[in-house]
Design a protein around this motif. Structure first.
Motif, PDB file in Angstrom:
ATOM      1  N   CYS A   1       0.923  -1.214  -0.110  1.00 53.48           N
ATOM      2  CA  CYS A   1       0.026   0.222  -0.031  1.00 53.48           C
ATOM      3  C   CYS A   1       0.941   1.330  -0.172  1.00 53.48           C
ATOM      4  O   CYS A   1       1.787   1.389   0.918  1.00 53.48           O
ATOM      5  N   THR A   2       0.577   2.176  -0.683  1.00 48.17           N
ATOM      6  CA  THR A   2       1.572   3.308  -1.010  1.00 48.17           C
ATOM      7  C   THR A   2       1.268   4.065   0.271  1.00 48.17           C
ATOM      8  O   THR A   2       2.421   5.005   0.501  1.00 48.17           O
ATOM      9  N   TRP A   3       0.263   4.087   1.155  1.00 47.12           N
ATOM     10  CA  TRP A   3       0.154   5.029   2.153  1.00 47.12           C
ATOM     11  C   TRP A   3       0.875   4.383   3.478  1.00 47.12           C
ATOM     12  O   TRP A   3       0.528   4.898   4.590  1.00 47.12           O
ATOM     13  N   CYS A   4       1.232   3.158   3.424  1.00 49.81           N
ATOM     14  CA  CYS A   4       1.466   2.466   4.510  1.00 49.81           C
ATOM     15  C   CYS A   4       2.698   2.982   5.487  1.00 49.81           C
ATOM     16  O   CYS A   4       3.734   3.528   4.813  1.00 49.81           O
ATOM     17  N   ALA A   5       2.430   3.163   6.639  1.00 48.88           N
ATOM     18  CA  ALA A   5       3.641   3.975   7.591  1.00 48.88           C
ATOM     19  C   ALA A   5       4.831   3.223   7.754  1.00 48.88           C
ATOM     20  O   ALA A   5       5.802   3.755   7.733  1.00 48.88           O
ATOM     21  N   THR A   6       4.831   1.824   7.469  1.00 49.21           N
ATOM     22  CA  THR A   6       5.942   1.215   7.674  1.00 49.21           C
ATOM     23  C   THR A   6       6.466   0.707   6.371  1.00 49.21           C
ATOM     24  O   THR A   6       7.501  -0.292   6.234  1.00 49.21           O
ATOM     25  N   GLY A   7       5.802   0.959   5.382  1.00 52.17           N
ATOM     26  CA  GLY A   7       6.262   0.527   3.908  1.00 52.17           C
ATOM     27  C   GLY A   7       7.715   0.858   3.532  1.00 52.17           C
ATOM     28  O   GLY A   7       8.336   0.111   2.635  1.00 52.17           O
TER      29      GLY A   7
ATOM     30  N   LEU B   1       5.130  15.572  11.375  1.00 50.97           N
ATOM     31  CA  LEU B   1       5.500  15.077  10.085  1.00 50.97           C
ATOM     32  C   LEU B   1       4.817  15.986   8.869  1.00 50.97           C
ATOM     33  O   LEU B   1       5.115  16.147   7.737  1.00 50.97           O
ATOM     34  N   HIS B   2       3.582  16.826   9.391  1.00 50.01           N
ATOM     35  CA  HIS B   2       3.014  17.537   8.427  1.00 50.01           C
ATOM     36  C   HIS B   2       3.467  18.996   8.712  1.00 50.01           C
ATOM     37  O   HIS B   2       3.225  20.083   7.919  1.00 50.01           O
ATOM     38  N   ASP B   3       4.451  19.337   9.729  1.00 51.84           N
ATOM     39  CA  ASP B   3       4.741  20.755   9.900  1.00 51.84           C
ATOM     40  C   ASP B   3       5.875  21.138   8.868  1.00 51.84           C
ATOM     41  O   ASP B   3       6.933  20.382   8.931  1.00 51.84           O
ATOM     42  N   ARG B   4       5.896  22.046   8.116  1.00 51.13           N
ATOM     43  CA  ARG B   4       6.569  22.459   7.100  1.00 51.13           C
ATOM     44  C   ARG B   4       8.096  22.995   7.674  1.00 51.13           C
ATOM     45  O   ARG B   4       9.084  22.427   7.180  1.00 51.13           O
TER      46      ARG B   4
ATOM     47  N   HIS C   1       4.462   4.543  14.872  1.00 47.31           N
ATOM     48  CA  HIS C   1       5.286   3.743  14.160  1.00 47.31           C
ATOM     49  C   HIS C   1       5.331   4.762  12.586  1.00 47.31           C
ATOM     50  O   HIS C   1       5.882   4.385  11.639  1.00 47.31           O
ATOM     51  N   PHE C   2       4.542   5.936  12.719  1.00 53.04           N
ATOM     52  CA  PHE C   2       4.974   7.077  11.476  1.00 53.04           C
ATOM     53  C   PHE C   2       6.218   7.736  11.630  1.00 53.04           C
ATOM     54  O   PHE C   2       6.830   8.037  10.889  1.00 53.04           O
ATOM     55  N   PHE C   3       6.717   8.072  12.789  1.00 47.38           N
ATOM     56  CA  PHE C   3       7.662   8.944  13.122  1.00 47.38           C
ATOM     57  C   PHE C   3       8.989   8.098  12.638  1.00 47.38           C
ATOM     58  O   PHE C   3       9.390   6.992  13.387  1.00 47.38           O
ATOM     59  N   PRO C   4       9.916   8.760  11.723  1.00 41.63           N
ATOM     60  CA  PRO C   4      10.925   7.768  11.063  1.00 41.63           C
ATOM     61  C   PRO C   4      12.362   8.141  11.920  1.00 41.63           C
ATOM     62  O   PRO C   4      13.239   8.016  11.366  1.00 41.63           O
ATOM     63  N   PHE C   5      11.867   8.293  13.300  1.00 40.66           N
ATOM     64  CA  PHE C   5      13.360   8.488  14.157  1.00 40.66           C
ATOM     65  C   PHE C   5      13.141   7.401  15.353  1.00 40.66           C
ATOM     66  O   PHE C   5      11.992   7.484  15.905  1.00 40.66           O
TER      67      PHE C   5
ATOM     68  N   PRO D   1      -6.720   9.373   8.506  1.00 37.92           N
ATOM     69  CA  PRO D   1      -6.091  10.251   7.269  1.00 37.92           C
ATOM     70  C   PRO D   1      -4.575   9.968   7.074  1.00 37.92           C
ATOM     71  O   PRO D   1      -3.915   9.663   7.850  1.00 37.92           O
ATOM     72  N   VAL D   2      -4.321   9.992   5.681  1.00 36.63           N
ATOM     73  CA  VAL D   2      -2.977   9.748   5.494  1.00 36.63           C
ATOM     74  C   VAL D   2      -1.795  10.545   6.095  1.00 36.63           C
ATOM     75  O   VAL D   2      -2.059  11.758   6.193  1.00 36.63           O
ATOM     76  N   ARG D   3      -0.790   9.969   6.246  1.00 39.80           N
ATOM     77  CA  ARG D   3       0.293  10.945   6.888  1.00 39.80           C
ATOM     78  C   ARG D   3       1.568  10.978   6.055  1.00 39.80           C
ATOM     79  O   ARG D   3       1.637   9.837   5.189  1.00 39.80           O
ATOM     80  N   LEU D   4       2.154  11.936   5.979  1.00 47.16           N
ATOM     81  CA  LEU D   4       3.526  12.135   5.163  1.00 47.16           C
ATOM     82  C   LEU D   4       4.578  11.008   5.901  1.00 47.16           C
ATOM     83  O   LEU D   4       5.658  11.617   6.519  1.00 47.16           O
ATOM     84  N   SER D   5       4.262   9.835   5.471  1.00 48.05           N
ATOM     85  CA  SER D   5       5.434   8.789   6.334  1.00 48.05           C
ATOM     86  C   SER D   5       5.508   7.546   5.381  1.00 48.05           C
ATOM     87  O   SER D   5       4.743   7.532   4.398  1.00 48.05           O
ATOM     88  N   GLY D   6       6.433   6.471   5.804  1.00 48.33           N
ATOM     89  CA  GLY D   6       6.526   5.435   5.045  1.00 48.33           C
ATOM     90  C   GLY D   6       7.002   5.967   3.586  1.00 48.33           C
ATOM     91  O   GLY D   6       7.815   6.509   3.236  1.00 48.33           O
ATOM     92  N   ARG D   7       6.311   5.134   2.625  1.00 47.65           N
ATOM     93  CA  ARG D   7       6.606   5.598   1.094  1.00 47.65           C
ATOM     94  C   ARG D   7       6.327   7.096   0.919  1.00 47.65           C
ATOM     95  O   ARG D   7       6.668   7.713  -0.228  1.00 47.65           O
ATOM     96  N   TRP D   8       5.351   7.738   1.747  1.00 53.78           N
ATOM     97  CA  TRP D   8       5.224   9.040   1.316  1.00 53.78           C
ATOM     98  C   TRP D   8       5.666   9.869   2.167  1.00 53.78           C
ATOM     99  O   TRP D   8       5.440  11.320   2.079  1.00 53.78           O
ATOM    100  N   LEU D   9       6.848   9.545   2.975  1.00 57.75           N
ATOM    101  CA  LEU D   9       7.614  10.603   3.690  1.00 57.75           C
ATOM    102  C   LEU D   9       8.228  11.817   3.028  1.00 57.75           C
ATOM    103  O   LEU D   9       8.132  12.826   3.839  1.00 57.75           O
ATOM    104  N   ARG D  10       8.609  11.734   1.856  1.00 54.38           N
ATOM    105  CA  ARG D  10       8.998  12.910   1.039  1.00 54.38           C
ATOM    106  C   ARG D  10       8.016  13.464   0.128  1.00 54.38           C
ATOM    107  O   ARG D  10       8.477  14.392  -0.607  1.00 54.38           O
ATOM    108  N   GLU D  11       6.893  13.265   0.363  1.00 53.87           N
ATOM    109  CA  GLU D  11       5.705  13.623  -0.497  1.00 53.87           C
ATOM    110  C   GLU D  11       5.494  15.246   0.046  1.00 53.87           C
ATOM    111  O   GLU D  11       5.678  15.497   1.082  1.00 53.87           O
TER     112      GLU D  11
END
Length: 346
Positions: free
Chosen positions: A59-65, A322-325, A286-290, A219-229
């Protein structure tokens, strides 16, 4: 995960059904845990334990993808049981365990781990994509002491054949959960494409007809495969209000680890949740990449103290970091695209 606060009525219903199925031993231990262990100034918290990052889907939105998938280095059964003992004994008074993936039903020891956690007096929840959730699996999970289950369910249009096949596969297990009175929730990804096209309403209506316990909107988060979206992919205020409007009855609810601008505070920022990866890394969620330490080489409580006091995790709780600019510019952008996630904080 179990919802709290404004979702108390739904939780009470879920807990009542869980208690009827639970053994007297589990109920006694759970009540003793509530009564005899003082909170020591800390609100009650729960832990998500990743059993594997392996999964049959992508899944493209998976947090652990985007996390590594190393089956040989995953927790052994004994290591998970040792971790569960540490969680149950923590001075932070954890009462709930959520087993996550990847797909945790890919691990043959999942029933033993559910039984072990339940034997410690913990309320046990499990998230799954549903592809291995047949009647036999549901029976074994109930016998092991599982309290509730969250099944990923795509909210795509009826003519989407790929998602239609997924829905048909998981329905056997979902219907078995209903038949055997295991509280079952749909986990539904919410993205900009499905907010206004009627998919969410159709899914919620279908869930009611099935007789499941509720629908968790994620709601989707900018994490996992979407981290750099781009943050432009995040729901805007109008879209968030639309999603919130679907939750009026309490049957549908927004996942409690989601912060938004409508008054729901992120449990991560409130220091009421922690995530432990299949390799022992401790993260706020599990969304947080640290990560902030590894339970294979450090004490769980000590790692939590370090994590919750670290500058990187400080937030008002109403805007996902993860959504804070500014946060993304300072901390996400510098991550090497080839780096192995999660990144260890020093």
């Amino acid at each position: 995960m179990i919802a709290f606060g404004k979702h108390a009525n739904r939780c009470r219903f879920s807990y009542q059904r869980s208690f009827r199925r639970s053994s007297l031993r589990q109920v006694r231990r759970f009540l003793e845990n509530l009564i005899t262990r003082p909170p020591s100034g800390h609100p009650r918290k729960f832990v998500s334990v990743g059993l594997t990052h392996r999964c049959q889907r992508k899944c493209t939105w998976c947090a652990t993808g985007a996390y590594r998938k190393d089956a040989a280095n995953e927790f052994t059964t004994d290591e998970v049981e040792h971790l569960l003992r540490d969680i149950a004994a923590s001075r932070y008074v954890f009462d709930n365990i959520s087993f996550l993936g990847g797909e945790c039903l890919l691990r043959p020891d999942v029933y033993r781990l559910v039984r072990y956690a339940a034997g410690l007096g913990l309320f046990v929840h499990l998230s799954t994509n549903g592809l291995k959730l047949d009647d036999r699996c549901v029976r074994r999970l109930i016998q092991s002491g599982l309290n509730s289950i969250f099944v990923s369910f795509p909210a795509g249009p009826p003519h989407d054949q790929k998602q239609h096949r997924h829905r048909q596969i998981v329905l056997e297990g979902v219907q078995s959960c209903v038949k055997r009175q295991l509280p079952c929730f749909f986990s539904v990804c919410v993205c900009r494409e499905n907010v206004f096209n009627g998919d969410l309403e159709r899914t919620i209506k279908f869930a009611r007809q099935l007789g499941i316990a509720g629908v968790r909107l994620m709601p989707v988060r900018l994490s996992g495969r979407w981290l750099r979206e781009s943050s432009d992919n995040v729901l805007d205020r109008q879209e968030e209000w639309k999603v919130r409007s679907l939750c009026g009855s309490g049957f549908a609810f927004i996942s409690d680890d989601c912060s938004n601008r409508l008054g729901a505070k992120c449990l991560t920022a409130d220091h009421r949740i922690a995530y432990i990866s299949p390799y022992g890394q401790v993260q706020p969620c599990h969304f947080f990449p640290f990560s902030f330490g590894n339970v294979r080489s450090g004490r769980f409580d000590s790692i939590l103290e370090r994590m919750w006091s670290h500058d990187l995790t400080q937030s008002d709780g109403y805007t996902c970091l993860l959504h804070d600019r500014e946060f993304r510019s300072r901390h996400i952008a510098p991550i090497d695209p080839a780096a192995q996630l999660p990144v260890m904080c020093t």
